[in-house]
Design a protein around this motif. Structure first.
Motif, short mmCIF file in Angstrom:
data_model
loop_
_atom_site.label_atom_id
_atom_site.label_comp_id
_atom_site.label_asym_id
_atom_site.label_seq_id
_atom_site.Cartn_x
_atom_site.Cartn_y
_atom_site.Cartn_z
N GLU A 73 0.84 -1.20 0.00
CA GLU A 73 0.00 0.00 0.00
C GLU A 73 0.87 1.24 0.00
OE1 GLU A 73 -3.47 2.15 2.74
OE2 GLU A 73 -2.40 0.38 3.46
N ARG A 74 0.54 2.20 -0.85
CA ARG A 74 1.31 3.43 -0.93
C ARG A 74 0.82 4.40 0.13
NH1 ARG A 74 3.66 4.86 -6.84
NH2 ARG A 74 4.89 2.95 -7.00
N LYS A 75 1.48 4.32 1.26
CA LYS A 75 1.10 5.15 2.40
C LYS A 75 2.33 5.38 3.26
CE LYS A 75 -2.09 5.26 6.33
NZ LYS A 75 -3.12 4.51 7.08
N ALA A 76 2.52 6.62 3.69
CA ALA A 76 3.69 6.93 4.50
C ALA A 76 3.62 6.18 5.84
CB ALA A 76 3.76 8.43 4.76
N PRO A 77 4.70 5.49 6.23
CA PRO A 77 4.71 4.77 7.50
C PRO A 77 4.90 5.71 8.68
CG PRO A 77 6.85 4.59 6.45
CD PRO A 77 5.96 5.33 5.49
N SER A 78 4.62 5.22 9.86
CA SER A 78 4.81 6.03 11.07
C SER A 78 6.29 6.16 11.39
CB SER A 78 4.09 5.37 12.25
OG SER A 78 4.71 4.14 12.58
N GLN A 79 6.62 7.16 12.21
CA GLN A 79 8.01 7.34 12.62
C GLN A 79 8.50 6.12 13.40
OE1 GLN A 79 10.13 10.07 11.86
NE2 GLN A 79 11.58 8.52 12.57
N ALA A 80 7.60 5.53 14.19
CA ALA A 80 7.98 4.34 14.98
C ALA A 80 8.33 3.18 14.05
CB ALA A 80 6.83 3.95 15.91
N ARG A 81 7.57 3.04 12.96
CA ARG A 81 7.84 1.98 11.99
C ARG A 81 9.19 2.22 11.30
NH1 ARG A 81 7.73 -3.15 10.46
NH2 ARG A 81 7.21 -3.47 8.25
#
Length: 355
Positions: free
Chosen positions: A144-152
């Motif tokens: 999926e083209r979606k920005a990951p979280s900073q934690a990820r």
């Protein structure tokens, strides 16, 4: 017939149809050897490999005009058995899914060695272990083209770094579990070099080899001129067009191009390109749209095309000022959004920008 038998029969039929389709494609792409007034004959053919295409041209005297496509297809098949992440049985897939792998084929070690060299020279800008971050940002297959979280991002950075593997001429091991290698930023260039070595072993000294867009040229074409290669205009290619930004005459050199204009997405008004900076874990943000690198071999050109896309134009130019073996052609956007180009001095006599 049980369910497994039915599945196997269907799989076999699909495989036969696919193989026949590939055969027909290659037969359609074969070109007869053509000559000229000098008696020199040019042999040309193309095909499919590494999820992309290849095209090869070489010249010879008529009595030595042999079509080596079958032998080259065999080499590329072995190449994929070693370095294709799309094959679950390949050496690189067995490494990624396990802890270590012993080499059976002669391709893995040279790519590891060159990757280590470029990783160190570029300060980590070139890093074949960046794949998990590429996938997390949605640029992997089926992601999926979606920005990951900073934690990820922070979690994945724990397994990013070419220094987290060890290797010698016999095998490669992970120094940390979860490390994943992908050579898509260097393998096409190396494949071109391998094919070039094969052709030279057959006495062929004049050839043009293109694998996945990366090019290696030696000698001259059948007209006795240097091989002419076009560099696409990023603005038009992004729109699906095919307009050239420059034409280059390759004099015993390799060429590789990398760009951010083909593969990107927008989220919340911000554009994310597929080139990931291994240090930050984020897609790069700079004005460089594409870079074409010229080197003595294609594996080097391929790797540094990625390096310069990570570094950006200013840092890449600083790098080039200290390296007398590389040349480059940059296409970038100025503050007004207009396309501009920059050419290093060493390649200027051979390149013609198209305005």
């Amino acid at each position: 017939m049980n369910k497994n038998g039915i599945k196997n029969a269907i799989y076999g039929l699909v495989l036969l149809i696919t193989m026949y389709g590939v055969y027909r494609y290659r037969e359609a792409k074969k070109e007869p050897a053509t000559g000229n007034d000098t008696g020199i004959v040019q042999t040309s053919f193309s095909g499919l490999t590494m999820g992309s295409t290849y095209a090869i041209k070489y010249t010879s005297l008529p009595q030595k005009a042999i079509n080596y496509q079958a032998e080259i297809d065999s080499i590329l098949e072995k190449f994929n058995e070693s370095l294709s992440t799309y094959r679950p049985d390949s050496e690189i897939s067995r490494f990624n899914n396990g802890h270590a792998v012993a080499f059976r084929l002669p391709f893995f070690y040279p790519v590891l060695k060159k990757s280590q060299e470029v990783y160190q020279a570029s300060g980590g800008a070139f890093d074949p272990t960046v794949g998990p971050l590429v996938n997390a940002w949605g640029f992997g297959t089926g992601k999926e083209r979606k920005a990951p979280s900073q934690a990820r991002i922070d979690s994945l950075k724990e397994v990013i770094g070419f220094d987290k593997i060890t290797f010698d001429e016999q095998s490669v091991q992970k120094a940390k579990e979860g490390v994943y290698i992908d050579f898509n930023a260097i393998a096409p260039g190396y494949a071109a070099d391998v094919i070039g070595q094969f052709l030279e072993s057959k006495g062929i000294q004049d050839y043009m080899i293109e694998v996945g867009g990366e090019v290696l040229c030696k000698g001259k074409n059948k007209e006795g001129k240097y091989w002419t290669i076009g560099i696409n205009n990023p603005e038009y290619e992004q729109k699906g067009g095919d307009v050239l930004q420059a034409i280059v005459q390759l004099d015993n050199k390799a060429l590789a191009t990398s760009g951010n204009y083909r593969n990107y997405y927008e989220q919340d008004g911000k554009k994310y390109a597929h080139t990931i900076d291994p240090k930050t874990g984020y897609p790069v943000q700079h004005s460089l749209l594409s870079v074409t690198v010229f080197a003595k071999d294609c594996i080097t050109a391929d790797a540094y095309a990625t390096v310069f896309m990570v570094l950006g134009r200013e840092k890449a130019m600083e790098f080039l000022d200290k390296d007398d073996e590389l040349d480059a052609f940059f296409v970038y956007a100025d503050p007004q959004g207009n396309l501009q180009t920059f050419t290093t001095e060493g390649i200027k006599p051979y390149i013609e920008p198209i305005q």
